[in-house]
Design a protein around this motif. Structure first.
Motif, PDB file in Angstrom:
ATOM      1  N   SER A  52      59.849 -74.525  -7.117  1.00  0.00           N
ATOM      2  CA  SER A  52      61.269 -74.402  -7.454  1.00  0.00           C
ATOM      3  C   SER A  52      62.085 -75.478  -7.253  1.00  0.00           C
ATOM      4  O   SER A  52      63.179 -75.391  -7.817  1.00  0.00           O
ATOM      5  N   LYS A  53      61.584 -76.304  -6.330  1.00  0.00           N
ATOM      6  CA  LYS A  53      62.642 -77.409  -5.798  1.00  0.00           C
ATOM      7  C   LYS A  53      62.643 -78.411  -7.132  1.00  0.00           C
ATOM      8  O   LYS A  53      63.860 -78.910  -7.196  1.00  0.00           O
ATOM      9  N   TYR A  54      61.634 -78.354  -7.904  1.00  0.00           N
ATOM     10  CA  TYR A  54      61.877 -79.570  -8.999  1.00  0.00           C
ATOM     11  C   TYR A  54      61.995 -79.041 -10.338  1.00  0.00           C
ATOM     12  O   TYR A  54      61.593 -77.883 -10.862  1.00  0.00           O
ATOM     13  N   CYS A  55      62.541 -80.004 -10.947  1.00  0.00           N
ATOM     14  CA  CYS A  55      62.857 -79.797 -12.676  1.00  0.00           C
ATOM     15  C   CYS A  55      61.818 -80.416 -13.310  1.00  0.00           C
ATOM     16  O   CYS A  55      61.720 -80.345 -14.604  1.00  0.00           O
ATOM     17  N   ILE A  56      61.218 -81.913 -13.007  1.00  0.00           N
ATOM     18  CA  ILE A  56      60.392 -82.427 -13.689  1.00  0.00           C
ATOM     19  C   ILE A  56      59.039 -83.368 -12.669  1.00  0.00           C
ATOM     20  O   ILE A  56      59.674 -83.459 -11.472  1.00  0.00           O
ATOM     21  N   VAL A  57      58.164 -83.585 -13.431  1.00  0.00           N
ATOM     22  CA  VAL A  57      57.320 -84.405 -12.744  1.00  0.00           C
ATOM     23  C   VAL A  57      57.008 -85.370 -13.285  1.00  0.00           C
ATOM     24  O   VAL A  57      56.566 -85.622 -14.578  1.00  0.00           O
ATOM     25  N   ILE A  58      56.952 -86.597 -12.575  1.00  0.00           N
ATOM     26  CA  ILE A  58      56.517 -87.954 -13.183  1.00  0.00           C
ATOM     27  C   ILE A  58      55.215 -88.195 -12.749  1.00  0.00           C
ATOM     28  O   ILE A  58      55.176 -88.515 -11.532  1.00  0.00           O
ATOM     29  N   LEU A  59      54.233 -88.582 -13.504  1.00  0.00           N
ATOM     30  CA  LEU A  59      52.979 -88.480 -13.022  1.00  0.00           C
ATOM     31  C   LEU A  59      52.054 -89.729 -13.387  1.00  0.00           C
ATOM     32  O   LEU A  59      51.812 -89.912 -14.734  1.00  0.00           O
ATOM     33  N   ASP A  60      51.759 -90.668 -12.351  1.00  0.00           N
ATOM     34  CA  ASP A  60      50.537 -91.532 -12.879  1.00  0.00           C
ATOM     35  C   ASP A  60      49.236 -90.967 -12.880  1.00  0.00           C
ATOM     36  O   ASP A  60      48.930 -90.090 -12.367  1.00  0.00           O
ATOM     37  N   LEU A  61      48.353 -91.635 -13.781  1.00  0.00           N
ATOM     38  CA  LEU A  61      47.156 -91.166 -13.940  1.00  0.00           C
ATOM     39  C   LEU A  61      46.103 -91.976 -13.056  1.00  0.00           C
ATOM     40  O   LEU A  61      45.087 -91.290 -12.801  1.00  0.00           O
ATOM     41  N   GLY A  62      46.448 -92.936 -12.633  1.00  0.00           N
ATOM     42  CA  GLY A  62      45.388 -93.748 -11.814  1.00  0.00           C
ATOM     43  C   GLY A  62      45.694 -93.818 -10.345  1.00  0.00           C
ATOM     44  O   GLY A  62      46.314 -94.454  -9.504  1.00  0.00           O
ATOM     45  N   LEU A  63      45.276 -92.595  -9.941  1.00  0.00           N
ATOM     46  CA  LEU A  63      45.754 -92.219  -8.364  1.00  0.00           C
ATOM     47  C   LEU A  63      44.342 -92.231  -7.522  1.00  0.00           C
ATOM     48  O   LEU A  63      43.380 -91.973  -7.927  1.00  0.00           O
ATOM     49  N   PRO A  64      44.570 -92.722  -6.387  1.00  0.00           N
ATOM     50  CA  PRO A  64      43.388 -92.759  -5.251  1.00  0.00           C
ATOM     51  C   PRO A  64      43.046 -91.222  -5.125  1.00  0.00           C
ATOM     52  O   PRO A  64      43.845 -90.272  -4.698  1.00  0.00           O
ATOM     53  N   GLY A  65      41.801 -90.883  -5.087  1.00  0.00           N
ATOM     54  CA  GLY A  65      41.016 -89.700  -4.535  1.00  0.00           C
ATOM     55  C   GLY A  65      41.099 -88.513  -5.729  1.00  0.00           C
ATOM     56  O   GLY A  65      40.260 -87.535  -5.675  1.00  0.00           O
ATOM     57  N   MET A  66      41.674 -88.677  -6.747  1.00  0.00           N
ATOM     58  CA  MET A  66      41.806 -87.617  -7.778  1.00  0.00           C
ATOM     59  C   MET A  66      42.418 -88.210  -9.081  1.00  0.00           C
ATOM     60  O   MET A  66      43.380 -89.159  -9.135  1.00  0.00           O
ATOM     61  N   ILE A  81      56.105 -76.683 -15.421  1.00  0.00           N
ATOM     62  CA  ILE A  81      56.831 -77.356 -15.171  1.00  0.00           C
ATOM     63  C   ILE A  81      56.763 -78.812 -16.394  1.00  0.00           C
ATOM     64  O   ILE A  81      55.759 -79.056 -16.613  1.00  0.00           O
ATOM     65  N   PRO A  82      58.093 -79.419 -16.631  1.00  0.00           N
ATOM     66  CA  PRO A  82      57.852 -80.458 -17.511  1.00  0.00           C
ATOM     67  C   PRO A  82      57.209 -81.602 -16.838  1.00  0.00           C
ATOM     68  O   PRO A  82      57.420 -81.982 -15.620  1.00  0.00           O
ATOM     69  N   ILE A  83      56.185 -82.401 -17.567  1.00  0.00           N
ATOM     70  CA  ILE A  83      55.353 -83.446 -16.863  1.00  0.00           C
ATOM     71  C   ILE A  83      55.433 -84.535 -17.777  1.00  0.00           C
ATOM     72  O   ILE A  83      55.285 -84.417 -18.969  1.00  0.00           O
ATOM     73  N   ILE A  84      56.078 -85.618 -17.261  1.00  0.00           N
ATOM     74  CA  ILE A  84      56.060 -86.996 -18.177  1.00  0.00           C
ATOM     75  C   ILE A  84      54.517 -87.779 -17.356  1.00  0.00           C
ATOM     76  O   ILE A  84      54.901 -88.109 -16.346  1.00  0.00           O
ATOM     77  N   ILE A  85      53.908 -88.424 -18.051  1.00  0.00           N
ATOM     78  CA  ILE A  85      52.898 -89.158 -17.599  1.00  0.00           C
ATOM     79  C   ILE A  85      53.342 -90.617 -17.839  1.00  0.00           C
ATOM     80  O   ILE A  85      53.801 -90.972 -18.764  1.00  0.00           O
ATOM     81  N   SER A  86      53.151 -91.366 -16.666  1.00  0.00           N
ATOM     82  CA  SER A  86      53.458 -92.720 -16.523  1.00  0.00           C
ATOM     83  C   SER A  86      52.427 -93.461 -16.175  1.00  0.00           C
ATOM     84  O   SER A  86      51.925 -93.399 -14.920  1.00  0.00           O
ATOM     85  N   THR A  87      51.834 -94.352 -16.814  1.00  0.00           N
ATOM     86  CA  THR A  87      50.281 -94.822 -16.540  1.00  0.00           C
ATOM     87  C   THR A  87      50.055 -96.357 -17.487  1.00  0.00           C
ATOM     88  O   THR A  87      50.709 -96.527 -18.317  1.00  0.00           O
ATOM     89  N   ALA A  88      49.315 -96.997 -16.775  1.00  0.00           N
ATOM     90  CA  ALA A  88      48.808 -98.226 -17.475  1.00  0.00           C
ATOM     91  C   ALA A  88      47.721 -97.923 -18.628  1.00  0.00           C
ATOM     92  O   ALA A  88      47.429 -98.767 -19.504  1.00  0.00           O
ATOM     93  N   ARG A  89      47.207 -96.790 -18.645  1.00  0.00           N
ATOM     94  CA  ARG A  89      46.419 -96.312 -19.673  1.00  0.00           C
ATOM     95  C   ARG A  89      46.976 -96.232 -20.980  1.00  0.00           C
ATOM     96  O   ARG A  89      47.668 -95.055 -21.376  1.00  0.00           O
ATOM     97  N   ASP A  90      46.893 -97.111 -21.837  1.00  0.00           N
ATOM     98  CA  ASP A  90      47.678 -97.063 -22.942  1.00  0.00           C
ATOM     99  C   ASP A  90      46.960 -96.980 -24.166  1.00  0.00           C
ATOM    100  O   ASP A  90      47.431 -97.038 -25.319  1.00  0.00           O
ATOM    101  N   SER A 108      53.778 -95.780 -21.468  1.00  0.00           N
ATOM    102  CA  SER A 108      52.626 -96.790 -21.078  1.00  0.00           C
ATOM    103  C   SER A 108      53.342 -97.726 -20.121  1.00  0.00           C
ATOM    104  O   SER A 108      54.425 -98.393 -20.815  1.00  0.00           O
ATOM    105  N   LYS A 109      52.962 -98.174 -18.979  1.00  0.00           N
ATOM    106  CA  LYS A 109      53.315 -99.337 -18.461  1.00  0.00           C
ATOM    107  C   LYS A 109      53.111-100.513 -18.877  1.00  0.00           C
ATOM    108  O   LYS A 109      51.908-100.726 -19.548  1.00  0.00           O
ATOM    109  N   PRO A 110      53.862-101.653 -18.834  1.00  0.00           N
ATOM    110  CA  PRO A 110      55.378-101.364 -18.245  1.00  0.00           C
ATOM    111  C   PRO A 110      56.256-100.992 -19.154  1.00  0.00           C
ATOM    112  O   PRO A 110      56.141-101.125 -20.330  1.00  0.00           O
TER     113      PRO A 110
END
Length: 230
Positions: A52-66, A81-90, A108-110
């Protein structure tokens, strides 16, 4: 009294330290508070406890372990919750998969940090609902007449609900016992002590304390005032 989306806490899940600092600093300049996690499992544990603390998530796809898509699904299982994907996978395949899962946007990064802010603003506008407000830890749906405390719905009786929403419709105004009697389905011969008992039950359910009122303040000899200092 605040619209639900006025909460501007962002959960950033990104393992690139340089990008973490860049995004956090830039979001802060636009009045967003950014909480950063590099490890997906740590971010998941935090979200389980404090969704409940957060209004949105910014999520990278290339993470360690998952994989980021797996984490995406786990976050959505906890809360929509709203999620924006932020990633180098374009590539188009990943973009399609992200939107199929329910991503609100895909960057897509950058990219320029300013673009991220604009995407966040646009996403949150879509989630704006004048009938949903937040008062401290309480999330209130005025249309559905539901109240949540820390993501758990409060079960009011019919009378308790009527009194509670009467308070909400009169934020920071004194509501007399006579007002409560006349504007709810209480019987007209209801005693003051019965009204006080209903208010006491409401206090208990919303985790309020009459001696140190966070929500419902007693007004001696008159009635009550539901306070909101935000």
């Amino acid at each position: 009294m605040r619209k639900l989306v006025k909460n501007k806490n962002v959960l950033l899940i990104e393992d690139n330290t340089e990008l973490q600092n860049l995004i956090s600093t830039f979001l802060k300049s636009y009045n967003y508070d950014c909480f950063v996690y590099s490890q997906p499992l740590e971010a998941l544990e935090e979200f389980k406890k404090e969704s409940s603390k957060y209004c949105i998530v910014i999520l990278d796809l290339g993470l360690p372990g998952m994989d980021g898509f797996d984490l995406f699904k786990k976050l959505k299982e906890i809360k929509n919750i709203p999620i924006i994907i932020s990633t180098a996978r374009d590539d188009i395949g990943n973009k399609i998969h992200g939107f199929e899962l329910g991503a609100d946007d895909y960057l897509s990064k950058p990219y320029e940090p300013r673009e991220l802010v604009l995407r966040i603003d646009a996403t949150l506008k879509r989630y704006t609902d004048d009938d949903k407000i937040k008062i401290n830890e309480l999330f209130i749906d005025l249309d559905k007449k539901t109240v949540f405390l820390d993501d758990h719905q409060i079960e009011f009786t019919k009378i308790e609900s009527e009194i509670f929403f009467m308070f909400i419709n009169n934020i920071n105004k004194v509501v007399s016992r006579e007002d409560i009697l006349n504007q709810t389905s209480l019987k007209k011969d209801t005693k003051n002590r019965t009204i006080d008992m209903h208010v006491s039950n409401i206090r208990f359910k919303i985790n309020d304390d009459s001696k140190d009122a966070k929500y419902i303040k007693s007004v001696w000899g008159i009635g009550y005032k539901f306070i909101d200092d935000n």
